[in-house]
Motif scaffolding. Structure first.
Motif, mmCIF file in Angstrom:
data_model
loop_
_atom_site.group_PDB
_atom_site.id
_atom_site.type_symbol
_atom_site.label_atom_id
_atom_site.label_comp_id
_atom_site.label_asym_id
_atom_site.label_seq_id
_atom_site.Cartn_x
_atom_site.Cartn_y
_atom_site.Cartn_z
ATOM 1 N N ARG A 14 0.737 -1.629 0.237
ATOM 2 C CA ARG A 14 0.303 -0.400 0.150
ATOM 3 C C ARG A 14 1.154 0.858 -0.278
ATOM 4 N NH1 ARG A 14 -2.742 3.777 3.601
ATOM 5 N NH2 ARG A 14 -5.078 4.760 2.771
ATOM 6 N N LEU A 15 -0.185 2.428 0.099
ATOM 7 C CA LEU A 15 1.419 3.709 -1.406
ATOM 8 C C LEU A 15 0.694 4.382 -0.718
ATOM 9 C CD1 LEU A 15 2.984 2.780 -3.853
ATOM 10 C CD2 LEU A 15 3.588 2.342 -2.379
ATOM 11 N N VAL A 16 0.859 5.389 -0.013
ATOM 12 C CA VAL A 16 0.036 6.919 0.718
ATOM 13 C C VAL A 16 1.093 8.095 0.421
ATOM 14 C CG1 VAL A 16 -1.239 5.494 1.557
ATOM 15 C CG2 VAL A 16 0.656 6.787 2.793
ATOM 16 N N VAL A 17 0.064 8.898 0.131
ATOM 17 C CA VAL A 17 1.144 10.423 -0.352
ATOM 18 C C VAL A 17 1.130 10.960 0.823
ATOM 19 C CG1 VAL A 17 1.460 12.481 -1.594
ATOM 20 C CG2 VAL A 17 0.702 10.840 -2.583
ATOM 21 N N VAL A 18 2.119 11.492 1.592
ATOM 22 C CA VAL A 18 2.426 12.611 2.367
ATOM 23 C C VAL A 18 3.337 13.264 2.333
ATOM 24 C CG1 VAL A 18 3.610 12.396 4.674
ATOM 25 C CG2 VAL A 18 2.749 10.516 3.969
ATOM 26 N N GLU A 19 2.768 15.300 2.097
ATOM 27 C CA GLU A 19 3.527 15.803 1.416
ATOM 28 C C GLU A 19 3.902 15.609 0.229
ATOM 29 O OE1 GLU A 19 5.863 17.688 4.960
ATOM 30 O OE2 GLU A 19 4.159 17.470 5.857
ATOM 31 N N ASP A 20 3.035 15.355 -0.509
ATOM 32 C CA ASP A 20 4.091 15.169 -1.929
ATOM 33 C C ASP A 20 5.188 13.907 -2.113
ATOM 34 O OD1 ASP A 20 2.209 17.322 -3.270
ATOM 35 O OD2 ASP A 20 3.474 18.178 -3.283
ATOM 36 N N VAL A 21 4.967 13.481 -1.188
ATOM 37 C CA VAL A 21 5.950 12.331 -1.407
ATOM 38 C C VAL A 21 5.102 11.039 -1.095
ATOM 39 C CG1 VAL A 21 8.062 11.503 0.183
ATOM 40 C CG2 VAL A 21 8.116 13.441 -0.355
ATOM 41 N N ARG A 50 3.846 5.012 -17.442
ATOM 42 C CA ARG A 50 1.909 5.785 -17.422
ATOM 43 C C ARG A 50 2.033 6.612 -16.777
ATOM 44 N NH1 ARG A 50 -0.158 0.895 -15.066
ATOM 45 N NH2 ARG A 50 -2.103 2.474 -15.648
ATOM 46 N N ARG A 51 2.797 7.193 -16.118
ATOM 47 C CA ARG A 51 1.800 8.310 -14.815
ATOM 48 C C ARG A 51 0.851 7.623 -14.137
ATOM 49 N NH1 ARG A 51 3.013 11.665 -20.572
ATOM 50 N NH2 ARG A 51 4.824 11.773 -19.829
ATOM 51 N N ALA A 52 0.773 6.711 -13.564
ATOM 52 C CA ALA A 52 -0.197 5.875 -13.126
ATOM 53 C C ALA A 52 -0.034 6.822 -11.529
ATOM 54 C CB ALA A 52 -0.118 4.256 -12.578
ATOM 55 N N PHE A 53 0.123 7.216 -11.253
ATOM 56 C CA PHE A 53 0.550 7.729 -9.452
ATOM 57 C C PHE A 53 -0.703 9.209 -10.087
ATOM 58 C CE2 PHE A 53 5.052 5.377 -9.428
ATOM 59 C CZ PHE A 53 4.410 4.748 -7.977
ATOM 60 N N SER A 54 -0.107 9.666 -10.530
ATOM 61 C CA SER A 54 -0.985 11.504 -10.713
ATOM 62 C C SER A 54 -2.905 10.472 -10.473
ATOM 63 C CB SER A 54 -0.902 11.490 -11.492
ATOM 64 O OG SER A 54 -0.554 11.668 -12.967
ATOM 65 N N ARG A 55 -3.444 9.697 -11.676
ATOM 66 C CA ARG A 55 -4.165 9.354 -11.706
ATOM 67 C C ARG A 55 -4.839 8.193 -10.182
ATOM 68 N NH1 ARG A 55 -2.490 7.957 -16.594
ATOM 69 N NH2 ARG A 55 -2.170 5.646 -16.176
ATOM 70 N N ALA A 56 -3.858 7.749 -10.090
ATOM 71 C CA ALA A 56 -4.199 7.143 -8.439
ATOM 72 C C ALA A 56 -4.194 7.417 -7.210
ATOM 73 C CB ALA A 56 -3.391 5.669 -8.405
ATOM 74 N N PHE A 57 -4.168 9.034 -6.836
ATOM 75 C CA PHE A 57 -3.894 9.847 -6.099
ATOM 76 C C PHE A 57 -4.507 11.231 -6.334
ATOM 77 C CE2 PHE A 57 0.067 7.706 -4.815
ATOM 78 C CZ PHE A 57 -0.492 6.994 -4.171
ATOM 79 N N ARG A 58 -5.096 11.293 -7.446
ATOM 80 C CA ARG A 58 -5.809 11.618 -8.100
ATOM 81 C C ARG A 58 -5.208 13.300 -7.571
ATOM 82 N NH1 ARG A 58 -11.838 9.784 -6.136
ATOM 83 N NH2 ARG A 58 -12.180 8.123 -7.023
ATOM 84 N N THR A 59 -4.492 14.003 -7.657
ATOM 85 C CA THR A 59 -3.338 14.658 -8.392
ATOM 86 C C THR A 59 -2.996 15.025 -9.482
ATOM 87 O OG1 THR A 59 -1.462 15.959 -6.876
ATOM 88 C CG2 THR A 59 -1.544 13.878 -7.264
ATOM 89 N N GLY A 60 -2.903 16.615 -9.598
ATOM 90 C CA GLY A 60 -1.894 16.970 -11.030
ATOM 91 C C GLY A 60 -0.743 17.477 -10.804
ATOM 92 N N ARG A 61 -0.047 17.157 -9.596
ATOM 93 C CA ARG A 61 1.101 17.597 -9.197
ATOM 94 C C ARG A 61 2.334 16.738 -9.047
ATOM 95 N NH1 ARG A 61 -1.880 18.900 -4.393
ATOM 96 N NH2 ARG A 61 -0.764 17.262 -3.645
#
Length: 79
Positions: A14-21, A50-61
């Motif tokens: 499992r992955l999560v985003v903490v302050e853009d990391v 595939r740039r999947a992280f921005s889609r999975a975490f719903r962020t444009g950053r």
């Protein structure tokens, strides 16, 4: 997320985003939107291509994957 192969939850990281990391959530208890990935560098490479992280975490950053890649490299070295 990377290779799109379905498997049981216990085999995924499992992955999560903490302050853009992007950080690995080994215990599965960190707050926030989570995404799952096979704990293999090859799946990380596919997800990044595939740039999947921005889609999975719903962020444009742009998200930093350094901590995640270091974690996966450490797992790969132990095998």
């Amino acid at each position: 997320m990377g290779c799109r192969v379905r498997t049981v939850k216990s085999e995924l990281l499992r992955l999560v985003v903490v302050e853009d990391v992007i950080v690995p959530d080994v215990r599965g208890r960190l707050p926030g939107r989570g995404a799952s990935l096979h704990p293999a560098p090859s799946c990380l490479e596919l997800a990044m291509r595939r740039r999947a992280f921005s889609r999975a975490f719903r962020t444009g950053r742009t998200l930093d994957v350094t901590r995640l890649s270091d974690y996966l490299a450490g797992l790969d070295a132990r095998r």
